[in-house]
Scaffold this active site. Structure first.
Site, PDB file in Angstrom:
ATOM      1  CG  ASP A 405      -1.866   1.300   1.325  1.00  6.48           C
ATOM      2  OD1 ASP A 405      -2.508   1.392   0.369  1.00  6.48           O
ATOM      3  OD2 ASP A 405      -1.743   1.934   2.270  1.00  6.48           O
ATOM      4  CD  GLU A 458      -2.463   2.376  -3.386  1.00 10.13           C
ATOM      5  OE1 GLU A 458      -3.447   3.370  -3.593  1.00 10.13           O
ATOM      6  OE2 GLU A 458      -1.802   2.316  -2.085  1.00 10.13           O
TER       7      GLU A 458
END
EC number: 2.4.1.18
Length: 728
Positions: A405, A458
């Site tokens: 993330d 990401e």
């Protein structure tokens, strides 16, 4: 008795301010002989016992009524195994003395932990059931180099920090203690006098299980057995494999209708897993399941990196869920958050009274967007804690991939910061060199130790080489989310079709950089929250057009180069934004057949067709796998391309992004012959208008678009069609 302990030492021990309990407690050689000392609050009588015979060897003298006992063992010169018979409240208990055991951590482990190169730090640190010198118990180890005193407190000692102060291994800053009788299933924490003299209660950073919020204690439980990586699971992650990911938040996929409570891991294994398999997905991606205190963080602010959340059951229940997914042929991706952690006092923040895990300067260590703290990746022990965690989930739970993330927030020092709010690196640049090295090292170690598992990033900027090997200057991820493609295509789709001709490049631009990374095309949870609306609700027009636009978009997405990701609810066109406190709107699929059923059937058919035809996935990252046939017809908002497999077999994909049917639309093709329509998003099966080409169409030897042969098709309104060439 000689070598009598100083009164100040006894006072410090009892007050919980003495840093070296092993220098006082346990068995020691003195000028008077072997002396045994024990701190046993509330005890009235204590004897030293011979374990084999049960014979009382000596009664210890109470030197302080608060529980300090000492006595010399007559006629003994050499250390021996002993037990203590302790009378508490009139009842005698036979216990093993924690302070008769030697150092726990082996020198090599201590050295590797200090160097930050221990591949599996969780095998040494944390709480581990063990047997030492024939005694069963639990060994505890925690890194807190600046603490003045650390004790283990828990259900086994009335949460009393005086009873089990730990030994400091000065060479590593690790405190350790073996507690006889402490066993799996018991709660514990670390009580410490921190560097500033403050009393703190901390959860174990390496706890393998923890209490459910709002409680914060750690739970003793053994390491799970390693999970073998199968060849099938390895192949399912490869670049030429069909990868269609169903992204799920376990707490809101479905809930009990009577009380709105979560499904358990085992209930999800029985409901979610077969559903995802039936829908044709290849992978399940789970929003973070590390223990976290705040439901509204969706798991992205973890406090227990090694502990699966107890919201849905135990650690073993979670393993059952993963096993069920694997048995169904689904790989499991876990969202992993090594970028930041919350400021909760019971967790990592100022762990030993200093900024141990985080940077001390808020310009480096504080994330103002999320009120979280940023890991100090340059500190070896911190990096080791995180790298070990990545390996832990893959080796011990059978996780097949980690989706990392917020990578951009890690690799840029000025991420979401104004001038003067960040500190340049040693070369004056904005890159976080330590974070970059941490990511490269993590990916390198995973590649070496668990070669079948992969990582996905990401990363929201154009940082070069995210999914390129480290020796090419890359970060070493296997895949990168294509957030640019997602933003461009959604911006295009929300336009009224009459204006799309002026923004044609939003659909074509992605191919200009398509081969710079190994991309995943994500329609993730981030796109259906915070007022962005649902994917369906972003589509223009009346209800019919909204659903038609969505179906055409999905047909385009599944055909475009790159692996696929769809957040839960989007597979049946949920109309409202995602709410983490409630179930998906499954009632939309109740009653008679409707548009939502149509979208659900389409997504299932897209998955199954995409998986069946190698041309749709085999060469996602090879220019040979894609070719434009019609790229410049912006006036009619038509785009046509071919996907190609290694053997040269082609599938034609044609999209019409206006509500006007295009009859007799002619375009040049590479391979003449008979072409069969294998997917049409306007089919009546999906509640479309059922315009199309009657199954098959033959090419003509009519030149078009610079090619000798061409096809003449009917392009349905707001639709995407796929055609495959049939053998003659």
């Amino acid at each position: 008795m000689s070598d009598r302990i100083d009164r100040d030492v006894i006072n410090a021990l009892i007050a919980g301010h003495f840093a070296d309990p092993f220098s006082v407690l346990g068995m020691h050689k003195t000028t008077a002989g072997l002396e045994v000392r024990a701190l046993l609050p509330d005890a009235t009588d204590v004897w030293v016992i011979e374990p084999k015979t049960g014979r009382k060897l000596a009664k210890l003298e109470c030197l302080d009524s608060r529980g300090f006992f000492s006595g010399v063992i007559p006629r003994r010169k050499n250390f021996f195994r002993y037990q203590l018979a302790v009378v508490w409240h009139g009842q005698q208990n036979l216990i093993d003395d924690p302070y008769r055991f030697g150092p726990l951590i082996q020198e090599m482990d201590a050295w590797l932990l200090s160097e930050g190169t221990h591949l599996r730090p969780y095998e040494t640190l944390g709480a581990h059931a063990d047997t030492m010198d024939g005694v069963t118990g639990t060994r505890f180890s925690v890194w807190a180099p600046n603490a003045r005193r650390v004790s283990v407190v828990g259900q086994f000692n009335y949460w009393d920090g005086r009873r089990h102060p730990m030994r400091l291994r000065k060479e590593s800053g690790i405190w350790e203690l073996f507690i006889p009788g402490a066993h799996n299933g018991q709660l514990y924490k670390y009580e410490m006098i921190d560097a500033n003299g403050n009393l703190r209660l901390k959860s174990d950073p390496y706890a393998f299980e923890a209490q459910m919020r709002p409680e914060t204690a750690s739970l003793i439980c053994g390491l799970p057995e390693k999970v073998v990586q199968t060849e099938e699971r390895k192949k399912a992650n490869q670049f030429d494999a069909p990868i269609s990911i169903y992204e799920v938040h376990l707490g809101s996929w479905r809930r009990h209708t009577d009380n709105n409570f979560w499904l358990s891991y085992r209930e999800l294994a029985d409901q979610l897993v077969p559903y995802a398999k039936w829908m044709g997905f290849t992978h399940l991606e789970l929003l973070p399941l590390n223990e976290h205190p705040f439901d509204g963080s969706w798991g992205y602010q973890p406090t227990g990196l090694y502990a699966p959340t107890r919201r849905f059951g135990t650690r073993d229940d979670f393993r059952y869920f993963i096993d069920a997914a694997h048995a169904a042929g689904l790989n499991v991706i876990l969202d992993w958050v090594p970028g930041h952690f919350p400021t909760d006092d019971f967790a990592l923040a100022e762990f030993d009274g200093t900024n141990l895990y985080e940077h001390s300067d808020p310009r480096e260590g504080y994330h103002q967007d999320w009120n979280t703290l940023i890991y100090n990746y340059g500190r070896r022990e911190v990096s080791n804690f995180l790298v070990g965690n990545a390996l832990y989930w893959i080796e011990r739970f059978g996780i097949d991939a980690l989706r990392v993330d917020a990578v951009a927030s890690m690799i840029y020092r000025d991420y979401s910061r104004k001038e003067g709010e960040w500190i340049p690196n040693e070369f004056g640049g904005r890159e976080n060199l330590e974070a970059i090295e941490f990511l490269r090292n993590t990916n390198r170690i995973l590649g070496e130790q668990v070669s079948g598992a992969v990582t996905m990033a990401e990363e929201s900027t154009d940082f070069p080489g995210v999914s390129r090997p480290q020796d090419m200057g890359g970060l070493g991820f296997w895949y990168k989310w294509n957030l640019g493609w997602m933003h461009d295509t959604l911006d295009y789709m929300k336009l009224d079709p009459i204006y799309r001709q002026y923004h044609h490049d939003k659909l074509t631009f992605g191919m200009l950089y398509n081969y710079t990374e190994n991309f995943v095309l994500p329609l993730s949870h981030d796109e259906v929250v915070h007022g962005k609306k649902s994917i369906l609700d972003r589509m223009p027009g009346d209800a019919w057009q909204k659903f038609a636009n969505l179906r055409a978009y999905y047909g385009w997405m599944w055909a475009f180069p790159g692996k696929k990701l769809l957040f839960m609810g989007n597979e049946f066109a949920q109309g409202r934004e995602w709410n983490h406190d409630a179930s998906l709107d499954w009632h939309l699929l109740e009653g008679g057949d409707n548009w939502h059923h149509g979208v659900q059937r389409l997504v299932r058919d897209l998955n199954l067709t995409y998986r069946h035809h190698k041309a749709m996935h085999e060469l996602d990252f090879d220019p040979y796998g894609f070719e434009w046939l019609v790229v410049d017809d912006k006036e009619r908002s038509v785009l046509i391309f071919v996907r190609r497999d290694k053997e040269g077999n082609e599938i034609i994909v044609a999209s019409n992004f206006t509500p006007v049917p295009r009859h007799d639309y002619r375009f040049g093709i590479n391979q003449p012959g008979k072409w069969r329509e294998i997917l049409n998003t306007d089919s009546m099966h999906y509640h479309g208008s059922n315009a199309g080409n009657g199954g098959t169409v033959h090419s003509d030897e009519i030149a078009s678009h610079g090619r000798q042969h061409s096809l003449s098709l009917t392009l349905p309104p707001l639709a995407t069609i796929w055609l495959v060439r049939e053998a003659e």
